[in-house]
Design a protein around this motif. Structure first.
Motif, PDB file in Angstrom:
ATOM      1  N   UNK A  29       0.982  -1.183   0.045  1.00 34.74           N
ATOM      2  CA  UNK A  29      -0.035  -0.011  -0.059  1.00 34.74           C
ATOM      3  C   UNK A  29       0.880   1.345  -0.071  1.00 34.74           C
ATOM      4  N   UNK A  30       2.294   1.314   0.250  1.00 31.65           N
ATOM      5  CA  UNK A  30       3.114   2.263   0.604  1.00 31.65           C
ATOM      6  C   UNK A  30       2.771   3.385  -0.416  1.00 31.65           C
ATOM      7  N   UNK A  31       2.988   3.233  -1.646  1.00 30.34           N
ATOM      8  CA  UNK A  31       2.901   4.458  -2.575  1.00 30.34           C
ATOM      9  C   UNK A  31       1.530   4.844  -2.987  1.00 30.34           C
ATOM     10  N   UNK A  97     -10.407   1.645  -2.685  1.00 30.89           N
ATOM     11  CA  UNK A  97      -9.879   1.439  -4.017  1.00 30.89           C
ATOM     12  C   UNK A  97      -8.608   2.042  -3.658  1.00 30.89           C
ATOM     13  N   UNK A  98      -7.681   1.954  -4.604  1.00 27.56           N
ATOM     14  CA  UNK A  98      -6.191   2.496  -4.388  1.00 27.56           C
ATOM     15  C   UNK A  98      -5.814   2.993  -5.793  1.00 27.56           C
ATOM     16  N   UNK A  99      -5.044   4.081  -5.495  1.00 26.32           N
ATOM     17  CA  UNK A  99      -4.601   4.769  -6.776  1.00 26.32           C
ATOM     18  C   UNK A  99      -3.034   5.024  -6.451  1.00 26.32           C
ATOM     19  N   UNK A 109      -7.892   7.946 -11.221  1.00 22.84           N
ATOM     20  CA  UNK A 109      -8.368   6.829 -11.795  1.00 22.84           C
ATOM     21  C   UNK A 109      -7.888   5.646 -10.634  1.00 22.84           C
ATOM     22  N   UNK A 110      -8.905   5.021 -10.192  1.00 25.01           N
ATOM     23  CA  UNK A 110      -8.183   4.146  -9.081  1.00 25.01           C
ATOM     24  C   UNK A 110      -7.885   2.815  -9.984  1.00 25.01           C
ATOM     25  N   UNK A 111      -6.940   2.196  -9.298  1.00 29.17           N
ATOM     26  CA  UNK A 111      -6.205   0.798  -9.947  1.00 29.17           C
ATOM     27  C   UNK A 111      -7.066  -0.249  -9.604  1.00 29.17           C
TER      28      UNK A 111
END
Length: 123
Positions: A29-31, A97-99, A109-111
Protein backbone atom coordinates in the motif's frame (compact mmCIF):
# COMPACT_ATOMS: atom_id res chain seq x y z
CA UNK A 1 -3.31 -11.83 -8.17
CA UNK A 2 -3.69 -8.18 -7.21
CA UNK A 3 -6.82 -7.16 -5.38
CA UNK A 4 -8.33 -5.61 -2.26
CA UNK A 5 -10.44 -7.27 0.40
CA UNK A 6 -12.79 -5.37 2.69
CA UNK A 7 -14.07 -6.66 6.00
CA UNK A 8 -15.81 -5.47 9.12
CA UNK A 9 -19.25 -4.59 7.83
CA UNK A 10 -22.39 -5.57 9.67
CA UNK A 11 -25.58 -4.46 11.34
CA UNK A 12 -25.38 -1.57 13.81
CA UNK A 13 -27.97 0.55 15.58
CA UNK A 14 -28.32 4.27 14.82
CA UNK A 15 -25.75 6.22 16.78
CA UNK A 16 -23.41 3.25 16.89
CA UNK A 17 -19.91 2.73 15.52
CA UNK A 18 -18.26 0.35 13.13
CA UNK A 19 -14.75 0.03 11.69
CA UNK A 20 -14.19 -1.46 8.27
CA UNK A 21 -10.85 -2.60 6.93
CA UNK A 22 -9.28 -2.98 3.51
CA UNK A 23 -6.22 -5.15 2.98
CA UNK A 24 -4.20 -5.36 -0.20
CA UNK A 25 -3.28 -8.68 -1.76
CA UNK A 26 -0.31 -9.02 -4.07
CA UNK A 27 0.97 -5.47 -3.68
CA UNK A 28 2.01 -3.03 -0.99
CA UNK A 29 0.00 0.00 0.00
CA UNK A 30 3.02 2.26 0.58
CA UNK A 31 2.87 4.40 -2.59
CA UNK A 32 -0.89 4.34 -2.98
CA UNK A 33 -3.67 6.60 -1.94
CA UNK A 34 -6.54 4.69 -0.45
CA UNK A 35 -10.15 5.78 -0.76
CA UNK A 36 -13.49 4.60 0.54
CA UNK A 37 -16.68 4.66 -1.48
CA UNK A 38 -20.22 3.59 -0.74
CA UNK A 39 -23.23 2.74 -2.80
CA UNK A 40 -26.77 2.31 -1.60
CA UNK A 41 -29.46 0.56 -3.68
CA UNK A 42 -30.77 2.88 -6.35
CA UNK A 43 -28.12 5.51 -5.67
CA UNK A 44 -24.88 6.46 -7.36
CA UNK A 45 -21.53 5.45 -5.91
CA UNK A 46 -20.18 8.15 -3.60
CA UNK A 47 -16.57 8.74 -2.63
CA UNK A 48 -16.57 9.45 1.08
CA UNK A 49 -12.92 9.54 2.13
CA UNK A 50 -9.45 9.56 0.64
CA UNK A 51 -6.00 9.43 2.21
CA UNK A 52 -2.83 9.94 0.19
CA UNK A 53 0.32 7.89 0.52
CA UNK A 54 1.98 8.83 3.79
CA UNK A 55 -1.25 10.33 5.06
CA UNK A 56 -0.38 13.94 4.20
CA UNK A 57 -3.60 14.67 2.32
CA UNK A 58 -7.04 13.63 3.51
CA UNK A 59 -10.45 14.59 2.24
CA UNK A 60 -13.97 13.66 3.29
CA UNK A 61 -17.35 14.03 1.72
CA UNK A 62 -19.57 16.49 3.56
CA UNK A 63 -21.98 13.68 4.31
CA UNK A 64 -19.46 11.96 6.61
CA UNK A 65 -17.18 14.79 7.75
CA UNK A 66 -16.81 14.84 11.52
CA UNK A 67 -18.23 11.32 11.91
CA UNK A 68 -15.92 9.11 9.84
CA UNK A 69 -12.14 8.81 10.06
CA UNK A 70 -9.88 7.27 7.43
CA UNK A 71 -6.54 5.80 8.44
CA UNK A 72 -3.91 3.40 7.20
CA UNK A 73 -1.23 1.04 8.46
CA UNK A 74 1.27 0.53 5.65
CA UNK A 75 3.15 -2.12 7.62
CA UNK A 76 -0.01 -4.21 7.46
CA UNK A 77 -0.98 -3.04 3.94
CA UNK A 78 -4.33 -2.12 5.41
CA UNK A 79 -6.61 0.87 5.31
CA UNK A 80 -9.42 1.58 7.73
CA UNK A 81 -12.60 3.58 7.97
CA UNK A 82 -13.85 4.29 11.47
CA UNK A 83 -17.52 5.20 11.36
CA UNK A 84 -19.15 6.87 14.35
CA UNK A 85 -22.60 8.33 14.97
CA UNK A 86 -23.99 6.13 12.25
CA UNK A 87 -27.32 7.02 10.69
CA UNK A 88 -29.79 4.90 8.73
CA UNK A 89 -28.81 6.85 5.61
CA UNK A 90 -25.28 5.48 5.97
CA UNK A 91 -26.62 2.06 5.01
CA UNK A 92 -24.73 0.98 1.89
CA UNK A 93 -22.11 -1.32 0.51
CA UNK A 94 -18.70 0.11 1.31
CA UNK A 95 -15.80 -0.30 -1.11
CA UNK A 96 -12.13 0.57 -0.94
CA UNK A 97 -9.93 1.52 -3.87
CA UNK A 98 -6.29 2.41 -4.37
CA UNK A 99 -4.46 4.73 -6.75
CA UNK A 100 -0.68 4.82 -7.00
CA UNK A 101 0.94 8.22 -6.44
CA UNK A 102 -2.41 9.99 -6.15
CA UNK A 103 -2.62 12.89 -3.69
CA UNK A 104 -6.40 12.89 -3.20
CA UNK A 105 -6.88 16.13 -5.11
CA UNK A 106 -8.55 16.38 -8.48
CA UNK A 107 -9.93 13.47 -10.48
CA UNK A 108 -8.47 10.02 -10.02
CA UNK A 109 -8.35 6.74 -11.80
CA UNK A 110 -8.27 4.03 -9.22
CA UNK A 111 -6.18 0.98 -9.98
CA UNK A 112 -7.79 -1.64 -7.77
CA UNK A 113 -11.16 -2.09 -6.13
CA UNK A 114 -12.51 -4.37 -3.48
CA UNK A 115 -15.81 -6.21 -3.74
CA UNK A 116 -17.36 -4.35 -0.85
CA UNK A 117 -18.68 -4.98 2.63
CA UNK A 118 -22.28 -4.29 3.64
CA UNK A 119 -23.05 -1.81 6.40
CA UNK A 120 -26.62 -1.67 7.63
CA UNK A 121 -27.74 0.93 10.17
CA UNK A 122 -31.07 0.00 11.66
CA UNK A 123 -32.81 -0.41 14.99
Amino acid sequence: QLHLVESGGGLVQPGGSLKVSCVTSGFTLYNDAIAWFRQAPGKEREEIACMSAGGSNIRYADSVKGRFTISRDDAKNTGYLQMNSLKPEDTASYFCATAVYYDCSGPAEYDFWGEGTQVTVSS
